[in-house]
Design a protein around this motif. Structure first.
Motif, mmCIF file in Angstrom:
data_model
loop_
_atom_site.group_PDB
_atom_site.id
_atom_site.type_symbol
_atom_site.label_atom_id
_atom_site.label_comp_id
_atom_site.label_asym_id
_atom_site.label_seq_id
_atom_site.Cartn_x
_atom_site.Cartn_y
_atom_site.Cartn_z
ATOM 1 N N ALA A 65 0.984 -1.169 -0.007
ATOM 2 C CA ALA A 65 -0.068 0.184 0.005
ATOM 3 C C ALA A 65 0.780 1.132 0.082
ATOM 4 O O ALA A 65 1.789 1.321 0.477
ATOM 5 N N THR A 66 0.541 2.056 -0.870
ATOM 6 C CA THR A 66 1.182 3.504 -0.776
ATOM 7 C C THR A 66 0.090 4.564 -0.794
ATOM 8 O O THR A 66 -1.002 4.516 -1.282
ATOM 9 N N VAL A 67 0.477 5.623 0.082
ATOM 10 C CA VAL A 67 -0.404 7.035 0.005
ATOM 11 C C VAL A 67 0.477 8.006 -0.580
ATOM 12 O O VAL A 67 1.590 8.194 -0.186
ATOM 13 N N GLY A 68 -0.189 8.873 -1.162
ATOM 14 C CA GLY A 68 0.490 9.929 -1.884
ATOM 15 C C GLY A 68 0.048 11.412 -1.587
ATOM 16 O O GLY A 68 -1.131 11.544 -1.034
ATOM 17 N N ALA A 69 0.891 12.429 -1.905
ATOM 18 C CA ALA A 69 0.507 13.483 -1.585
ATOM 19 C C ALA A 69 -0.986 14.198 -2.613
ATOM 20 O O ALA A 69 -1.460 15.024 -2.297
ATOM 21 N N ASP A 70 -0.882 13.283 -3.589
ATOM 22 C CA ASP A 70 -2.272 13.362 -4.498
ATOM 23 C C ASP A 70 -3.596 13.151 -3.804
ATOM 24 O O ASP A 70 -4.370 12.861 -4.685
ATOM 25 N N CYS A 71 -3.367 12.688 -2.495
ATOM 26 C CA CYS A 71 -4.606 12.180 -1.868
ATOM 27 C C CYS A 71 -5.102 10.750 -2.225
ATOM 28 O O CYS A 71 -6.421 10.279 -1.913
ATOM 29 N N ALA A 72 -4.426 10.185 -2.838
ATOM 30 C CA ALA A 72 -4.923 8.434 -3.286
ATOM 31 C C ALA A 72 -4.024 7.527 -2.417
ATOM 32 O O ALA A 72 -2.880 7.785 -2.066
#
Length: 153
Positions: A137-144
């Protein structure tokens, strides 16, 4: 226990006495992430990533450098944000993320790059393995949030 620092070092600590056992050097910019993995059949590996765009693979017992891999072929300005070994006992996978949204996967035993791709529109701000389903799992600054199933058999 291992910690990483803006001073370009990784330190190994005795968790009973809290004394520093070793200071690992070699990165030329801040060390941003560190992970440790026990290898099936004995031994262990330590991996560090840095703003210098390199990942250092280190013998976790002797603290000798085994190899350096890099992401300098990824276009655009970036630094490395997080890394993590696949926690599965038999898996040699090491994943690293960048500040410009890329994910890179290596075989940590050979140093071979297995995959690279842009998965977020901005910085990757978190990385975690799902131990049960062999997913990342990854979370990004793009809110995804992205869930990635890896099939490397």
């Amino acid at each position: 226990m291992a910690t990483c620092s803006e001073d370009q070092t990784t330190k190994i600590w005795d968790t009973k006495t809290w004394k520093c056992l070793a200071t690992l050097t070699g990165h030329t910019m801040a060390v941003t992430s560190v992970d440790w993995k026990e290898i099936k059949g004995g031994g262990n590996l330590l991996a560090t990533c840095s703003d210098d765009r390199t990942v250092r693979l280190i013998d976790g017992s002797s603290y000798e450098l085994l190899r350096v891999v890099d992401t300098k072929d990824i276009h655009g300005w970036h630094t490395l944000t997080y890394l993590a070994f696949d926690p599965s006992e038999d898996s040699p996978l090491l994943v690293c993320t960048t500040q410009n949204g890329h994910l890179v996967i290596w075989n940590c035993l050979t140093g071979e790059r297995l995959a690279k791709g842009k998965i977020h529109c901005g910085s990757i701000e978190g990385l975690a393995w799902d131990h049960t389903h062999h997913c990342l799992a990854t979370v990004g600054a793009d809110c995804a949030v992205h869930m990635i199933r890896l099939n490397c058999s």
